[in-house]
Design a protein around this motif. Structure first.
Motif, PDB file in Angstrom:
ATOM      1  N   ARG A   1       0.871  -1.077   0.138  1.00 35.20           N
ATOM      2  CA  ARG A   1      -0.058  -0.101  -0.159  1.00 35.20           C
ATOM      3  C   ARG A   1       0.730   1.375   0.091  1.00 35.20           C
ATOM      4  O   ARG A   1       0.687   1.940  -0.761  1.00 35.20           O
ATOM      5  CB  ARG A   1      -0.913   0.016   1.233  1.00 35.20           C
ATOM      6  N   GLN A   2       2.044   1.251   0.868  1.00 36.06           N
ATOM      7  CA  GLN A   2       2.791   2.355   0.943  1.00 36.06           C
ATOM      8  C   GLN A   2       3.400   2.742  -0.429  1.00 36.06           C
ATOM      9  O   GLN A   2       3.789   3.813  -0.875  1.00 36.06           O
ATOM     10  CB  GLN A   2       3.643   2.393   2.021  1.00 36.06           C
ATOM     11  N   VAL A   3       4.081   1.435  -1.013  1.00 43.18           N
ATOM     12  CA  VAL A   3       4.487   1.676  -2.306  1.00 43.18           C
ATOM     13  C   VAL A   3       3.831   2.233  -3.386  1.00 43.18           C
ATOM     14  O   VAL A   3       4.171   2.977  -4.351  1.00 43.18           O
ATOM     15  CB  VAL A   3       5.370   0.308  -2.689  1.00 43.18           C
ATOM     16  N   ARG A   4       2.478   1.763  -3.515  1.00 45.97           N
ATOM     17  CA  ARG A   4       1.634   2.184  -4.427  1.00 45.97           C
ATOM     18  C   ARG A   4       1.328   3.572  -4.034  1.00 45.97           C
ATOM     19  O   ARG A   4       1.236   4.196  -5.217  1.00 45.97           O
ATOM     20  CB  ARG A   4       0.309   1.362  -4.421  1.00 45.97           C
ATOM     21  N   ALA A   5       1.183   4.134  -2.978  1.00 50.57           N
ATOM     22  CA  ALA A   5       0.706   5.383  -2.777  1.00 50.57           C
ATOM     23  C   ALA A   5       1.620   6.300  -2.808  1.00 50.57           C
ATOM     24  O   ALA A   5       1.661   7.600  -3.169  1.00 50.57           O
ATOM     25  CB  ALA A   5       0.182   5.443  -1.138  1.00 50.57           C
ATOM     26  N   HIS A   6       3.013   6.005  -2.553  1.00 50.00           N
ATOM     27  CA  HIS A   6       4.216   6.768  -2.869  1.00 50.00           C
ATOM     28  C   HIS A   6       5.451   6.390  -3.626  1.00 50.00           C
ATOM     29  O   HIS A   6       6.610   6.161  -3.003  1.00 50.00           O
ATOM     30  CB  HIS A   6       4.771   7.162  -1.507  1.00 50.00           C
ATOM     31  N   PRO A   7       5.181   5.914  -4.800  1.00 53.16           N
ATOM     32  CA  PRO A   7       6.163   5.225  -5.672  1.00 53.16           C
ATOM     33  C   PRO A   7       7.578   6.138  -5.794  1.00 53.16           C
ATOM     34  O   PRO A   7       8.621   5.618  -5.662  1.00 53.16           O
ATOM     35  CB  PRO A   7       5.579   4.939  -6.806  1.00 53.16           C
ATOM     36  N   ASN A   8       7.275   7.387  -5.910  1.00 58.37           N
ATOM     37  CA  ASN A   8       8.636   8.169  -5.814  1.00 58.37           C
ATOM     38  C   ASN A   8       9.226   8.172  -4.805  1.00 58.37           C
ATOM     39  O   ASN A   8      10.573   8.261  -4.800  1.00 58.37           O
ATOM     40  CB  ASN A   8       8.077   9.614  -6.490  1.00 58.37           C
TER      41      ASN A   8
END
Length: 230
Positions: free
Chosen positions: A120-127
């Motif tokens: 979820r965190q990677v999808r929300a904040h990929p940059n």
């Protein structure tokens, strides 16, 4: 002699002035925080396909719509801004995963919850996570140290929790830290794989997450058989 009405009017004026001062101070603080957030956001945008070391302060300031001298009201340098980006990415992730490990997540399966939070965190904040994976071995020493510190904290948190789960197995602190390090390394690998997944193929992400769960379960199963050397 001042009348009661005169005193009341002066008091009202003073109160209004005080309220105005508080409101103005609050507005200044809000504007400063907004500019700070904008500096962080534009930096992430600028380094999507390049390194932090390649950025200049003037470039970041221009993209954020401020003069270069105003940059120093928020950060002492681009390096310091980079360290803040590390904290912005890692601190909430560590907190959420810590809560999952300590039984506060709703699902009840620590491994499933941990992998779900990570995804979820990677999808929300990929940059943010691209920045972390790229700069972990990048050219800005302060940022490298910041990432290494966060990973050590991540490993340390997990080591403490593993010590509770292995009571009676007589594990050494070195072995506990080794197992925690394996788990953190597996999660880092998962992050890197998720960043490469094409959004048009969600089944690829499902495969990565399923394998991440199996990797963590394999480490846990191995822990059950491991005995520290005397």
């Amino acid at each position: 002699m001042a009348t009661g009405r005169g005193r009341a009017e002066r008091t009202s004026v003073h109160d209004a002035d005080d309220a105005g001062s508080v409101s103005e101070a609050g507005s200044r603080a809000e504007r400063k925080e907004q500019t700070r957030r904008r500096l962080l956001a534009v930096t992430l945008k600028l380094i999507e396909q390049r390194s932090l070391a390649s950025l200049s302060l003037r470039e970041v300031a221009r993209e954020a719509g401020i003069v270069p001298t105003a940059f120093y009201r928020h950060f002492a340098s681009i390096d310091e801004l980079g360290v803040e980006l590390v904290d912005e990415a890692m601190r909430p992730l560590r907190q959420m995963i810590r809560e999952a490990r300590r039984g506060q997540a709703a699902h009840g399966d620590i491994i499933v919850d941990t992998v779900a939070i990570l995804a979820r965190q990677v999808r929300a904040h990929p940059n943010q996570f691209r920045f972390l994976t790229r700069e972990r071995y990048g050219g800005v020493a302060g940022v490298r140290r910041g990432i290494a510190t966060e990973l050590r904290l991540f490993t340390s948190d997990l080591t403490v929790d593993l010590s509770r789960l292995t009571v009676g197995l007589d594990w050494t602190s070195d072995d506990l830290e080794m197992a925690a390090g394996l788990m953190v390394a597996a999660m880092l690998g998962t992050v890197m794989e998720l960043l490469e997944v094409d959004d048009r193929h969600p089944e690829d992400a499902e495969f990565v997450l399923d394998r991440a769960q199996r990797q963590l379960r394999l480490i846990v199963l191995g822990m059950g058989e491991w005995r520290s050397k005397p």
